[in-house]
Design a protein around this motif. Structure first.
Motif, PDB file in Angstrom:
ATOM      1  N   LEU A 250      -8.123 -44.789 -39.198  1.00  0.00           N
ATOM      2  CA  LEU A 250      -8.452 -44.214 -37.893  1.00  0.00           C
ATOM      3  C   LEU A 250      -7.683 -42.917 -37.657  1.00  0.00           C
ATOM      4  O   LEU A 250      -8.239 -41.931 -37.151  1.00  0.00           O
ATOM      5  N   LEU A 251      -6.405 -42.902 -38.005  1.00  0.00           N
ATOM      6  CA  LEU A 251      -5.620 -41.686 -37.834  1.00  0.00           C
ATOM      7  C   LEU A 251      -6.139 -40.571 -38.743  1.00  0.00           C
ATOM      8  O   LEU A 251      -6.200 -39.399 -38.346  1.00  0.00           O
ATOM      9  N   GLY A 252      -6.543 -40.943 -39.957  1.00  0.00           N
ATOM     10  CA  GLY A 252      -7.062 -39.948 -40.893  1.00  0.00           C
ATOM     11  C   GLY A 252      -8.324 -39.269 -40.380  1.00  0.00           C
ATOM     12  O   GLY A 252      -8.439 -38.042 -40.408  1.00  0.00           O
ATOM     13  N   VAL A 253      -9.277 -40.054 -39.879  1.00  0.00           N
ATOM     14  CA  VAL A 253     -10.521 -39.442 -39.387  1.00  0.00           C
ATOM     15  C   VAL A 253     -10.275 -38.668 -38.096  1.00  0.00           C
ATOM     16  O   VAL A 253     -10.935 -37.652 -37.830  1.00  0.00           O
ATOM     17  N   SER A 254      -9.317 -39.116 -37.284  1.00  0.00           N
ATOM     18  CA  SER A 254      -9.025 -38.423 -36.032  1.00  0.00           C
ATOM     19  C   SER A 254      -8.440 -37.040 -36.280  1.00  0.00           C
ATOM     20  O   SER A 254      -8.713 -36.092 -35.538  1.00  0.00           O
ATOM     21  N   LEU A 255      -7.630 -36.903 -37.334  1.00  0.00           N
ATOM     22  CA  LEU A 255      -7.008 -35.624 -37.640  1.00  0.00           C
ATOM     23  C   LEU A 255      -7.901 -34.722 -38.479  1.00  0.00           C
ATOM     24  O   LEU A 255      -7.522 -33.592 -38.782  1.00  0.00           O
TER      25      LEU A 255
ATOM     26  N   TYR B 141     -12.813 -32.670 -23.859  1.00  0.00           N
ATOM     27  CA  TYR B 141     -12.071 -33.183 -25.009  1.00  0.00           C
ATOM     28  C   TYR B 141     -12.617 -34.543 -25.440  1.00  0.00           C
ATOM     29  O   TYR B 141     -12.840 -34.795 -26.629  1.00  0.00           O
ATOM     30  N   LEU B 142     -12.839 -35.433 -24.484  1.00  0.00           N
ATOM     31  CA  LEU B 142     -13.328 -36.771 -24.825  1.00  0.00           C
ATOM     32  C   LEU B 142     -14.730 -36.719 -25.397  1.00  0.00           C
ATOM     33  O   LEU B 142     -15.085 -37.498 -26.284  1.00  0.00           O
ATOM     34  N   ASP B 143     -15.564 -35.800 -24.886  1.00  0.00           N
ATOM     35  CA  ASP B 143     -16.960 -35.691 -25.307  1.00  0.00           C
ATOM     36  C   ASP B 143     -17.126 -34.516 -26.262  1.00  0.00           C
ATOM     37  O   ASP B 143     -18.035 -33.707 -26.114  1.00  0.00           O
ATOM     38  N   ALA B 144     -16.232 -34.408 -27.240  1.00  0.00           N
ATOM     39  CA  ALA B 144     -16.268 -33.286 -28.180  1.00  0.00           C
ATOM     40  C   ALA B 144     -17.566 -33.296 -28.972  1.00  0.00           C
ATOM     41  O   ALA B 144     -18.039 -34.353 -29.400  1.00  0.00           O
ATOM     42  N   PRO B 145     -18.179 -32.110 -29.181  1.00  0.00           N
ATOM     43  CA  PRO B 145     -19.434 -32.048 -29.949  1.00  0.00           C
ATOM     44  C   PRO B 145     -19.195 -32.260 -31.434  1.00  0.00           C
ATOM     45  O   PRO B 145     -18.060 -32.198 -31.921  1.00  0.00           O
ATOM     46  N   LEU B 146     -20.268 -32.496 -32.145  1.00  0.00           N
ATOM     47  CA  LEU B 146     -20.178 -32.716 -33.586  1.00  0.00           C
ATOM     48  C   LEU B 146     -20.157 -31.392 -34.331  1.00  0.00           C
ATOM     49  O   LEU B 146     -20.921 -30.477 -34.025  1.00  0.00           O
ATOM     50  N   ALA B 147     -19.281 -31.287 -35.322  1.00  0.00           N
ATOM     51  CA  ALA B 147     -19.285 -30.140 -36.226  1.00  0.00           C
ATOM     52  C   ALA B 147     -20.240 -30.389 -37.388  1.00  0.00           C
ATOM     53  O   ALA B 147     -20.793 -29.452 -37.963  1.00  0.00           O
ATOM     54  N   ILE B 148     -20.429 -31.671 -37.734  1.00  0.00           N
ATOM     55  CA  ILE B 148     -21.346 -32.062 -38.813  1.00  0.00           C
ATOM     56  C   ILE B 148     -22.257 -33.150 -38.261  1.00  0.00           C
ATOM     57  O   ILE B 148     -21.765 -34.200 -37.820  1.00  0.00           O
ATOM     58  N   GLU B 149     -23.551 -32.907 -38.271  1.00  0.00           N
ATOM     59  CA  GLU B 149     -24.494 -33.879 -37.721  1.00  0.00           C
ATOM     60  C   GLU B 149     -24.643 -35.083 -38.657  1.00  0.00           C
ATOM     61  O   GLU B 149     -24.283 -35.044 -39.836  1.00  0.00           O
ATOM     62  N   GLY B 150     -25.188 -36.151 -38.097  1.00  0.00           N
ATOM     63  CA  GLY B 150     -25.455 -37.329 -38.905  1.00  0.00           C
ATOM     64  C   GLY B 150     -26.515 -37.063 -39.960  1.00  0.00           C
ATOM     65  O   GLY B 150     -27.372 -36.188 -39.791  1.00  0.00           O
ATOM     66  N   ALA B 151     -26.445 -37.786 -41.061  1.00  0.00           N
ATOM     67  CA  ALA B 151     -27.392 -37.592 -42.166  1.00  0.00           C
ATOM     68  C   ALA B 151     -27.710 -38.944 -42.795  1.00  0.00           C
ATOM     69  O   ALA B 151     -27.094 -39.960 -42.480  1.00  0.00           O
ATOM     70  N   ARG B 152     -28.679 -38.921 -43.683  1.00  0.00           N
ATOM     71  CA  ARG B 152     -29.047 -40.166 -44.366  1.00  0.00           C
ATOM     72  C   ARG B 152     -27.871 -40.716 -45.166  1.00  0.00           C
ATOM     73  O   ARG B 152     -27.699 -41.933 -45.277  1.00  0.00           O
TER      74      ARG B 152
ATOM     75  N   SER C 139     -16.481 -36.322 -37.919  1.00  0.00           N
ATOM     76  CA  SER C 139     -17.450 -35.230 -37.833  1.00  0.00           C
ATOM     77  C   SER C 139     -17.292 -34.376 -36.577  1.00  0.00           C
ATOM     78  O   SER C 139     -18.061 -33.439 -36.369  1.00  0.00           O
ATOM     79  N   LEU C 140     -16.331 -34.702 -35.711  1.00  0.00           N
ATOM     80  CA  LEU C 140     -16.176 -33.984 -34.451  1.00  0.00           C
ATOM     81  C   LEU C 140     -15.709 -32.554 -34.670  1.00  0.00           C
ATOM     82  O   LEU C 140     -14.968 -32.260 -35.612  1.00  0.00           O
ATOM     83  N   ARG C 141     -16.145 -31.682 -33.773  1.00  0.00           N
ATOM     84  CA  ARG C 141     -15.654 -30.313 -33.771  1.00  0.00           C
ATOM     85  C   ARG C 141     -14.273 -30.306 -33.119  1.00  0.00           C
ATOM     86  O   ARG C 141     -14.004 -31.075 -32.197  1.00  0.00           O
ATOM     87  N   HIS C 142     -13.418 -29.407 -33.583  1.00  0.00           N
ATOM     88  CA  HIS C 142     -12.060 -29.343 -33.030  1.00  0.00           C
ATOM     89  C   HIS C 142     -12.094 -28.931 -31.566  1.00  0.00           C
ATOM     90  O   HIS C 142     -12.724 -27.934 -31.197  1.00  0.00           O
ATOM     91  N   THR C 143     -11.441 -29.709 -30.725  1.00  0.00           N
ATOM     92  CA  THR C 143     -11.310 -29.410 -29.307  1.00  0.00           C
ATOM     93  C   THR C 143      -9.845 -29.569 -28.931  1.00  0.00           C
ATOM     94  O   THR C 143      -9.250 -30.611 -29.188  1.00  0.00           O
ATOM     95  N   SER C 144      -9.288 -28.548 -28.351  1.00  0.00           N
ATOM     96  CA  SER C 144      -7.857 -28.582 -28.018  1.00  0.00           C
ATOM     97  C   SER C 144      -7.575 -29.637 -26.958  1.00  0.00           C
ATOM     98  O   SER C 144      -8.330 -29.795 -25.993  1.00  0.00           O
TER      99      SER C 144
END
Length: 470
Positions: A114-119, A20-31, A222-227
């Motif tokens: 912060l809450l917005g990006v977390s959700l 959960y803490l090390d959740a993978p990215l759903a969207i990779e970084g970009a320019r 950009s994180l992938r959803h992790t329960s």
């Protein structure tokens, strides 16, 4: 984090938490991510150098909010609403100038972002219990360590891009340090470059800090959803919470009885024979009463989470409702004591805020009673609703202009022990209420330097000073 994950893979609970803490990215970084982060960094630099309380501070919040919404990484409607709400509080940085209010606006703006990006990766704000909020904060803290790698992903598609980023990362700090040393050692060199090296270094640091902060928000979004691994509260046996609630009710009932005595003629006579005036009696208690209200409320929340379900639930509600009802007596007593004290010694910003806190505590107790009563029991809605109440209260305080309210109260309700010099210590926000008084001439109303430092209250205070002061 891969090493941490492998170390904890032996235990299923540890593995779930590390995943959960090390959740993978759903969207990779970009320019575009790097560009948005740098733009936000520039806004952060402008806002901080302008003194925060100005157009620059409000613009910094707006730039971050718009950047996040336009990044394509905010995937839920609730997240978009929360992020779009941040400028509602950031705008007041350009309108109000009181240090009693602006820090709360900054915190509210940052919390909404912060809450917005977390959700963004999933979840609902109406299911955000306190343990879930702590877990999301821990996940966000871990992601902060990976921001540099995320920001340079956009230029890692080619070896040439990687080399360019590495070269700039090495060259810029080296050039800045050497230039600063040479400029401080040789006046001719310093004059030749015509640069405020200290200011340039400060600007570079603030831009870098703002860029990292914006990159952090973009990575969390950009994180992938992790329960979230389920965490159950420790359960108390009926006999345990019954004893705790009964003891709480007993103490609260004793205090309520004491208040009835204090309000009677016999109670006032007892105070006088003890050497206290009623105003002194009021002064000695309202901070302690506010602390007692908070402790009682938090205790009821904890007991409600650990009481479990079953036939004894009705008994729990009866004891809890009794505690809440008796706590309202504490709320009324604290409010009354503070009102008595203000009648004798006048209103200050601290006393106004305590008044607001007391009323807010009473409102939260009413919401807690509804929660304990069984409304939507399967959803953890109390903490989010409490947060909405706090934000709505802060927005109302901004609109009401608290320093002007304090000034008007003291001018229209003269108190025997109020020190008029207190009005001289108010900020430019109080200027409209101090027109035609000597205090208007002593308010700090400097407009500041540059467009970014413009503030509505300071500009208005300076205009009023020119009009009413010799």
């Amino acid at each position: 984090m891969s090493a941490v994950t492998s170390d904890l893979a032996q235990a299923s609970i540890g593995y779930r938490w590390s995943s959960y803490l090390d959740a993978p990215l759903a969207i990779e970084g970009a320019r575009s991510s790097l560009l948005l982060a740098v733009l936000a960094g520039v806004g952060f630099d402008v806002g901080l150098r302008s003194g925060v309380a100005g157009v620059g501070g409000a613009l910094a919040v707006l730039v971050v909010s718009v950047g996040l919404l336009s990044s394509g990484r905010i995937r839920s409607a609730q997240s978009r609403v929360l992020i779009a709400a941040a400028p509602l509080f950031g705008t007041w940085l350009a309108i109000r100038s009181t240090p009693w209010l602006l820090p709360f606006d900054v915190v509210a703006s940052a919390a909404l972002l912060l809450l917005g990006v977390s959700l963004s990766s999933g979840g609902s704000v109406l299911d955000l219990s306190i343990p879930q909020a702590v877990a999301r904060a821990a996940q966000s803290a871990v992601q902060a360590l990976l921001v540099p790698a995320f920001l340079i992903q956009g230029v890692q598609t080619k070896a040439r891009g990687r080399r360019l980023v590495r070269a700039i990362a090495i060259a810029v700090p080296l050039m800045v340090v050497l230039t600063a040393l040479f400029a401080s050692a040789d006046a001719v060199f310093a004059r030749a470059i015509h640069t405020d090296v200290t200011g340039a270094v400060g600007n570079a640091f603030l831009i870098a800090l703002g860029t990292i902060g914006a990159g952090w928000l973009l990575r969390i979004a950009s994180l992938r959803h992790t329960s979230l691994p389920e965490v159950s509260a420790p359960t108390l046996a009926p006999v345990e919470w019954t004893i705790v609630l009964a003891g709480l009710d007993l103490v609260l009932a004793g205090f309520a009885a004491a208040q009835l005595v204090a309000l009677s003629s016999g109670g006032k006579h007892l105070l006088e024979t003890s050497g206290f005036t009623y105003a002194q009696y009021a002064r000695s208690g309202f901070f302690q009463l506010l602390a007692a209200i908070m402790i009682t409320g938090l205790s009821l929340i904890a007991l409600h989470a650990s009481a479990g379900e079953g036939r004894t639930r009705r008994r729990f509600r009866a004891l809890a409702f009794a505690a809440i009802t008796l706590t309202f007596v504490v709320v009324v007593s604290a409010f009354h004591r503070l009102a008595v004290y203000e009648h004798a010694y006048g209103m200050t910003m601290l006393r106004l805020y305590v008044h607001i806190a007391i009323v807010g505590a009473g409102l939260l107790l009413a919401i807690l009673a509804i929660r304990i009563g069984g409304l939507a029991p399967r959803r953890a809605w109390f903490a989010p609703v409490a947060g909405i109440v706090v934000l709505a209260t802060l927005l109302g305080i901004n609109v009401a202009n608290p320093e002007a309210f304090v000034a008007r109260y003291n001018l229209s309700h003269p108190s025997a022990h109020f020190d008029p010099s207190y009005l001289n210590n108010l900020s430019a926000d109080a200027a409209p209420a101090l027109v035609r008084t000597k205090a208007i001439c002593k308010l700090a109303g400097d407009r500041g330097r540059g467009w970014a430092a413009f503030n509505v209250s300071r500009d208005r205070a300076q205009s009023l000073r020119k009009q009413y002061c010799p």
